[in-house]
Design an enzyme around this catalytic site. Structure first.
Site, PDB file in Angstrom:
ATOM      1  N   LYS A   1     -13.803   2.247  15.862  1.00  0.00           N
ATOM      2  CA  LYS A   1     -12.603   1.424  15.677  1.00  0.00           C
ATOM      3  C   LYS A   1     -11.824   1.293  16.990  1.00  0.00           C
ATOM      4  O   LYS A   1     -11.307   0.236  17.330  1.00  0.00           O
ATOM      5  CB  LYS A   1     -11.721   2.051  14.581  1.00  0.00           C
ATOM      6  CG  LYS A   1     -10.604   1.152  14.122  1.00  0.00           C
ATOM      7  CD  LYS A   1      -9.867   1.722  12.930  1.00  0.00           C
ATOM      8  CE  LYS A   1     -10.534   1.405  11.605  1.00  0.00           C
ATOM      9  NZ  LYS A   1      -9.748   1.848  10.445  1.00  0.00           N
TER      10      LYS A   1
ATOM     11  N   PHE B   1      -3.667   3.831  15.140  1.00  0.00           N
ATOM     12  CA  PHE B   1      -3.897   4.879  14.136  1.00  0.00           C
ATOM     13  C   PHE B   1      -5.061   4.431  13.266  1.00  0.00           C
ATOM     14  O   PHE B   1      -5.258   3.229  13.074  1.00  0.00           O
ATOM     15  CB  PHE B   1      -2.647   5.090  13.269  1.00  0.00           C
ATOM     16  CG  PHE B   1      -1.763   6.184  13.784  1.00  0.00           C
ATOM     17  CD1 PHE B   1      -0.992   5.989  14.912  1.00  0.00           C
ATOM     18  CD2 PHE B   1      -1.730   7.424  13.150  1.00  0.00           C
ATOM     19  CE1 PHE B   1      -0.197   6.998  15.409  1.00  0.00           C
ATOM     20  CE2 PHE B   1      -0.930   8.446  13.633  1.00  0.00           C
ATOM     21  CZ  PHE B   1      -0.166   8.239  14.771  1.00  0.00           C
TER      22      PHE B   1
ATOM     23  N   ASN C   1       0.853  -1.198   0.000  1.00  0.00           N
ATOM     24  CA  ASN C   1       0.000   0.000   0.000  1.00  0.00           C
ATOM     25  C   ASN C   1       0.882   1.238   0.000  1.00  0.00           C
ATOM     26  O   ASN C   1       2.114   1.128  -0.025  1.00  0.00           O
ATOM     27  CB  ASN C   1      -0.964  -0.027   1.184  1.00  0.00           C
ATOM     28  CG  ASN C   1      -0.217  -0.039   2.499  1.00  0.00           C
ATOM     29  OD1 ASN C   1       0.514   0.886   2.821  1.00  0.00           O
ATOM     30  ND2 ASN C   1      -0.377  -1.122   3.250  1.00  0.00           N
TER      31      ASN C   1
ATOM     32  N   LYS D   1       7.584 -18.151 -10.090  1.00  0.00           N
ATOM     33  CA  LYS D   1       6.973 -16.993 -10.738  1.00  0.00           C
ATOM     34  C   LYS D   1       5.770 -17.468 -11.572  1.00  0.00           C
ATOM     35  O   LYS D   1       5.888 -18.437 -12.325  1.00  0.00           O
ATOM     36  CB  LYS D   1       8.003 -16.300 -11.633  1.00  0.00           C
ATOM     37  CG  LYS D   1       7.450 -15.029 -12.230  1.00  0.00           C
ATOM     38  CD  LYS D   1       8.436 -14.346 -13.132  1.00  0.00           C
ATOM     39  CE  LYS D   1       7.739 -13.234 -13.874  1.00  0.00           C
ATOM     40  NZ  LYS D   1       8.351 -12.894 -15.127  1.00  0.00           N
TER      41      LYS D   1
ATOM     42  N   ASP E   1      -4.660  -6.237   5.518  1.00  0.00           N
ATOM     43  CA  ASP E   1      -5.672  -7.011   6.228  1.00  0.00           C
ATOM     44  C   ASP E   1      -5.687  -8.469   5.762  1.00  0.00           C
ATOM     45  O   ASP E   1      -6.048  -9.350   6.508  1.00  0.00           O
ATOM     46  CB  ASP E   1      -7.062  -6.385   6.010  1.00  0.00           C
ATOM     47  CG  ASP E   1      -7.176  -5.042   6.721  1.00  0.00           C
ATOM     48  OD1 ASP E   1      -6.684  -4.953   7.861  1.00  0.00           O
ATOM     49  OD2 ASP E   1      -7.723  -4.092   6.140  1.00  0.00           O
TER      50      ASP E   1
ATOM     51  N   PRO F   1      -3.218 -11.559  10.977  1.00  0.00           N
ATOM     52  CA  PRO F   1      -3.498 -11.255  12.383  1.00  0.00           C
ATOM     53  C   PRO F   1      -3.601  -9.738  12.576  1.00  0.00           C
ATOM     54  O   PRO F   1      -2.921  -8.976  11.883  1.00  0.00           O
ATOM     55  CB  PRO F   1      -2.287 -11.822  13.126  1.00  0.00           C
ATOM     56  CG  PRO F   1      -1.219 -12.001  12.110  1.00  0.00           C
ATOM     57  CD  PRO F   1      -1.902 -12.165  10.777  1.00  0.00           C
ATOM     58  N   ASP F   2      -4.435  -9.313  13.493  1.00  0.00           N
ATOM     59  CA  ASP F   2      -4.537  -7.895  13.827  1.00  0.00           C
ATOM     60  C   ASP F   2      -3.530  -7.617  14.942  1.00  0.00           C
ATOM     61  O   ASP F   2      -3.711  -8.039  16.094  1.00  0.00           O
ATOM     62  CB  ASP F   2      -5.968  -7.562  14.268  1.00  0.00           C
ATOM     63  CG  ASP F   2      -6.151  -6.061  14.429  1.00  0.00           C
ATOM     64  OD1 ASP F   2      -5.241  -5.398  14.969  1.00  0.00           O
ATOM     65  OD2 ASP F   2      -7.205  -5.551  14.008  1.00  0.00           O
ATOM     66  N   ILE F   3      -2.461  -6.921  14.593  1.00  0.00           N
ATOM     67  CA  ILE F   3      -1.345  -6.730  15.530  1.00  0.00           C
ATOM     68  C   ILE F   3      -1.793  -5.881  16.725  1.00  0.00           C
ATOM     69  O   ILE F   3      -1.531  -6.210  17.881  1.00  0.00           O
ATOM     70  CB  ILE F   3      -0.147  -6.071  14.807  1.00  0.00           C
ATOM     71  CG1 ILE F   3       0.256  -6.924  13.596  1.00  0.00           C
ATOM     72  CG2 ILE F   3       1.018  -5.874  15.758  1.00  0.00           C
ATOM     73  CD1 ILE F   3       1.238  -6.262  12.655  1.00  0.00           C
TER      74      ILE F   3
ATOM     75  N   LYS G   1     -11.058  -2.258  18.699  1.00  0.00           N
ATOM     76  CA  LYS G   1      -9.686  -2.739  18.907  1.00  0.00           C
ATOM     77  C   LYS G   1      -9.317  -2.742  20.390  1.00  0.00           C
ATOM     78  O   LYS G   1      -8.217  -3.156  20.765  1.00  0.00           O
ATOM     79  CB  LYS G   1      -8.698  -1.847  18.148  1.00  0.00           C
ATOM     80  CG  LYS G   1      -8.990  -1.768  16.654  1.00  0.00           C
ATOM     81  CD  LYS G   1      -7.889  -2.355  15.838  1.00  0.00           C
ATOM     82  CE  LYS G   1      -8.195  -2.219  14.369  1.00  0.00           C
ATOM     83  NZ  LYS G   1      -7.177  -2.843  13.538  1.00  0.00           N
TER      84      LYS G   1
HETATM   85  N1  CTP Z   1      -3.620  -2.808  12.440  1.00  0.00           N
HETATM   86  C1  CTP Z   1      -2.879  -3.871  12.897  1.00  0.00           C
HETATM   87  N2  CTP Z   1      -2.948  -5.080  12.274  1.00  0.00           N
HETATM   88  C2  CTP Z   1      -3.773  -5.251  11.228  1.00  0.00           C
HETATM   89  C3  CTP Z   1      -4.546  -4.172  10.747  1.00  0.00           C
HETATM   90  C4  CTP Z   1      -4.446  -2.962  11.375  1.00  0.00           C
HETATM   91  O1  CTP Z   1      -2.124  -3.702  13.864  1.00  0.00           O
HETATM   92  N3  CTP Z   1      -3.820  -6.444  10.649  1.00  0.00           N
HETATM   93  C5  CTP Z   1      -3.537  -1.530  13.170  1.00  0.00           C
HETATM   94  C6  CTP Z   1      -2.919  -0.377  12.399  1.00  0.00           C
HETATM   95  O2  CTP Z   1      -1.530  -0.327  12.599  1.00  0.00           O
HETATM   96  C7  CTP Z   1      -3.633   0.819  13.010  1.00  0.00           C
HETATM   97  C8  CTP Z   1      -4.988   0.275  13.356  1.00  0.00           C
HETATM   98  O3  CTP Z   1      -4.856  -1.136  13.458  1.00  0.00           O
HETATM   99  O4  CTP Z   1      -3.025   1.228  14.213  1.00  0.00           O
HETATM  100  C9  CTP Z   1      -6.095   0.611  12.406  1.00  0.00           C
HETATM  101  O5  CTP Z   1      -5.732   0.250  11.086  1.00  0.00           O
HETATM  102  P1  CTP Z   1      -6.758   0.447   9.917  1.00  0.00           P
HETATM  103  O6  CTP Z   1      -6.166  -0.054   8.639  1.00  0.00           O
HETATM  104  O7  CTP Z   1      -7.279   1.847   9.957  1.00  0.00           O
HETATM  105  O8  CTP Z   1      -7.966  -0.470  10.401  1.00  0.00           O
HETATM  106  P2  CTP Z   1      -8.413  -1.914  10.083  1.00  0.00           P
HETATM  107  O9  CTP Z   1      -8.456  -2.678  11.356  1.00  0.00           O
HETATM  108  O10 CTP Z   1      -7.596  -2.497   9.001  1.00  0.00           O
HETATM  109  O11 CTP Z   1      -9.918  -1.659   9.635  1.00  0.00           O
HETATM  110  P3  CTP Z   1     -10.498  -1.187   8.201  1.00  0.00           P
HETATM  111  O12 CTP Z   1      -9.477  -1.559   7.181  1.00  0.00           O
HETATM  112  O13 CTP Z   1     -11.741  -1.946   8.096  1.00  0.00           O
HETATM  113  O14 CTP Z   1     -10.736   0.278   8.310  1.00  0.00           O
END
Ligand code: CTP
Length: 404
Positions: free
Chosen positions: A341, A327, A212, A291, A281, A309-311, A345
């Protein structure tokens, strides 16, 4: 670049003999640009490497080289020069000068000035690796630290003599950062800060992947501001083209899973976790080991995604989580999604970017979401904003209120 700390500061910049004198021309320019006044004092040896004329032109002030300078009416240059100073910085600091300082010797203007000082002293060593490793030099450096003198660097790498190792002077920009750091209020002293920054890269095959537009600038600015506020900083960075802020420990990763694993190895020991990274995500389930070929007539490739995983949420779920800050990257309706959010979280503080997504831009405007309500911070460049955010975070830490 951090500049606020240096505006209005008066520095005596002492130069001793060494090829690294060329770096001081650039350092002087950075310091004066940041609003500091720089009074250059050179030893006789330093004038063999760069001329006082050059240093005068860059600092905008006459350079002092001798204790017997007739321009000082009372012949007290060694006293007068340091009385006006907020700090004396010796850069480059030669082996000989470190030895002199460690023993309190005063046989020229610069060494006498140091012994007679009533302000902090910072030294930036520059020498050949054998000279740095020499037990006498190491003894002297230990003594200088014990005497309350700040030793900045040295760096490691190729040296002017052709050898490689520890001893070369920090680059001008790093020296500048280290001096700015010295003047920052230490509101996070003794705290351990863990951050993520930048994008992640999720491979499709060995040459392609999904990423991204995060530049990492905000996360790196926060890491720098936390370090300058006295914290021990561990920065887990996705693929970005940014220099590591001075004094920050950096760990490079590629994928969200690697970022997760790196964070979870350290999170239990951190006092503060700030998730700034734009983490993917999803990742491709079973990325191809070869390749993916474009073969005529064959169907277009399709990919199955699995969730990463959501860190941030994983850190917040720890039995004794650090103070966890998220953030929010949103392309619309931040005011609605931000608080939602934060609650989802389960973090005490979430920082949302106001306005359009600001990936890569140098300016930013943010809004802070917390249980007590929202706070807006004024639009500013990312480094100024990072400093303001560190103040806001420090203010909210449990068991301490370092700035009130
Ligand atoms: N984050 C994380 N791990 C993930 C996704 C997000 O730690 N797999 C953290 C980001 O570093 C940030 C926060 O979660 O601090 C919010 O990230 P954001 O991309 O805005 O939210 P998402 O949880 O991905 O939700 P969405 O994409 O649906 O807005």
């Amino acid at each position: 670049m951090a500049t606020a700390e240096l505006a209005g500061k008066h520095l005596v910049l002492g130069m001793t003999g060494g090829i690294a004198c060329y770096k001081i021309a650039e350092l002087t320019r950075l310091l004066t640009k940041a609003g500091a006044t720089v009074q250059v004092v050179m030893t006789e040896a330093a004038t063999q490497f760069i001329t006082p004329v050059t240093m005068q032109a860059l600092s905008g002030r006459p350079v002092f080289t001798s204790q017997w300078d007739a321009r000082v009416p009372n012949n007290m240059a060694h006293i007068d020069l340091s009385r006006e100073a907020d700090a004396i910085v010796i850069a480059p600091a030669s082996t000989d000068f470190l030895a002199k300082l460690a023993h309190g010797m005063a046989d020229d203007l610069l060494s006498t000035l140091c012994v007679a000082r009533d302000c902090p002293l910072l030294v930036v060593p520059a020498m050949n690796r054998q000279m740095w490793q020499n037990p006498a030099t190491q003894r002297n450096v230990t003594q200088l630290r014990a005497d309350g003198i700040d030793v900045l660097g040295p760096d490691s790498g190729p040296q002017a003599c052709g050898e490689v190792g520890d001893g070369r002077m920090l680059e001008a920009a790093a020296t500048f950062e280290a001096i700015a750091s010295f003047f920052s209020p230490k509101i996070l002293s003794g705290r351990r800060v863990l951050l993520t920054a930048g994008p992640t890269f999720e491979p499709l095959d060995p040459v392609r992947g999904i990423t991204n537009r995060s530049s990492g600038k905000m996360g790196f600015a926060l890491a720098r501001a936390a370090q300058q506020a006295g914290a021990e900083v561990h920065l887990v960075a996705g693929p970005v083209a940014l220099e590591t802020p001075w004094g920050v420990f950096r760990e490079d990763v590629q994928t969200a899973q690697q970022m997760h694993d790196a964070v979870m190895r350290s999170a239990a020991h951190a006092d503060i976790f700030i998730g700034v990274a734009a983490v993917a995500d999803w990742r491709v389930d079973h990325a191809s080991e070869q390749k993916i070929k474009k073969t005529a007539g064959r169907a277009l490739p399709t990919f199955t995604f699995v969730e990463n995983p959501d860190i941030l949420a994983s850190v917040a779920k720890l039995p004794h989580p650090p103070f966890t800050v998220g953030f929010a990257a949103e392309s619309g309706d931040l005011e609605v999604h931000g608080e939602e959010k934060r609650v989802r979280k389960n973090v005490p503080l979430l920082i949302g970017n106001l306005g359009p997504l600001t990936f890569g831009m140098d300016d930013n405007e943010v809004i802070l979401f917390e249980a007590a309500g929202v706070t807006r911070l004024p639009r500013a460049d990312k480094q100024t904003l990072a400093r303001a955010l560190i103040v806001e975070i420090a203010r909210r830490l449990p068991d301490t209120d370092p700035i009130r």
